[in-house]
Design an enzyme around this catalytic site. Sequence first.
Site, short mmCIF file in Angstrom:
data_model
loop_
_atom_site.label_atom_id
_atom_site.label_comp_id
_atom_site.label_asym_id
_atom_site.label_seq_id
_atom_site.Cartn_x
_atom_site.Cartn_y
_atom_site.Cartn_z
N LYS A 40 0.82 -1.19 0.00
CA LYS A 40 0.00 0.00 0.00
C LYS A 40 0.87 1.26 0.00
CE LYS A 40 -3.18 -2.49 3.00
NZ LYS A 40 -3.62 -2.63 4.40
N GLY A 41 2.16 1.10 0.31
CA GLY A 41 3.02 2.25 0.57
C GLY A 41 3.17 3.23 -0.57
N GLU A 93 7.83 2.11 -6.51
CA GLU A 93 8.04 1.61 -5.14
C GLU A 93 8.11 2.78 -4.16
OE1 GLU A 93 8.05 -0.57 -3.08
OE2 GLU A 93 8.94 -2.49 -3.69
N ASP A 94 7.81 2.51 -2.89
CA ASP A 94 7.95 3.56 -1.88
C ASP A 94 9.40 3.65 -1.40
OD1 ASP A 94 7.82 1.09 -0.60
OD2 ASP A 94 6.33 1.69 0.87
N ASP A 97 14.99 -0.78 0.27
CA ASP A 97 15.80 -0.87 1.49
C ASP A 97 16.87 -1.94 1.24
OD1 ASP A 97 16.62 -0.80 4.12
OD2 ASP A 97 14.79 -1.58 4.97
N LYS A 125 17.26 3.66 0.18
CA LYS A 125 18.12 3.49 1.38
C LYS A 125 19.33 2.66 0.97
CE LYS A 125 14.74 3.34 5.13
NZ LYS A 125 14.32 2.56 6.31
N PHE A 146 14.23 5.13 9.95
CA PHE A 146 12.88 4.73 9.59
C PHE A 146 12.04 5.97 9.29
CE2 PHE A 146 8.69 2.85 10.02
CZ PHE A 146 8.89 1.64 9.38
N ARG A 159 0.18 6.77 7.34
CA ARG A 159 0.22 6.91 5.88
C ARG A 159 -0.36 8.26 5.45
NH1 ARG A 159 1.48 1.83 3.84
NH2 ARG A 159 0.56 0.04 4.90
#
Length: 185
Positions: A40-41, A93-94, A97, A125, A146, A159
Amino acid sequence: MTPRARILLGADDLRAANRRLGREISDAHPDGVLLVAVLKGSVIFLADLVRELTVPVEIDFLGISSYAPDSGRVRLTKDLGTDLAGRDVVLVEDVVDTGLTLGYLLTQLRSRDPGSLGVCTLFDKRARRILPQPLDHVGFEIGDEFVVGYGLDFRGRYRNLDLVAAGDLHTLAADPDAYVADLYP
Ligand code: IMP
């Protein structure tokens, strides 16, 4: 008292990044593009990004769920409704990582024979990467911290923040409400 969270990016920073990324993607795909966002990000990012594109654009969504954090083991919970064969596709993509989730998604999408497959991520990241990944369009490179807000969550929350906050995960877990109070004093 030391603030538990700080504002990493405000609405103006996000708007400027979307404008730049929209230009980049439009320039790279003059005949049009299919944006595939990961639930959902990426939803809020996608909604703003898509309005910055000046070429014909379609959108579709993939749903995924992790078996365990950092395990790289994810499974599809929602598949695409679009046939990718021969299409110019950009995966949205959000955060990239470790890169394990993206690796899984790219393998899935490549097997469907798109004409081209690019990657756009709001956050990179890079310092935490385990599996190197090709990133075509990057909003911001960030450090090992984070972030929440603008679609990104902690245990399903935050969100809806119109900014991106960064902080310590343990502090966030200990007192989620105080964390937000620091951002909107
Ligand atoms: P990776 O497989 O380690 O690259 O993890 C990528 C996914 O982890 C992202 O799509 C997010 O869902 C989640 N994630 C990684 N870092 C953050 C963060 O700082 N905030 C919120 N979600 C994150």
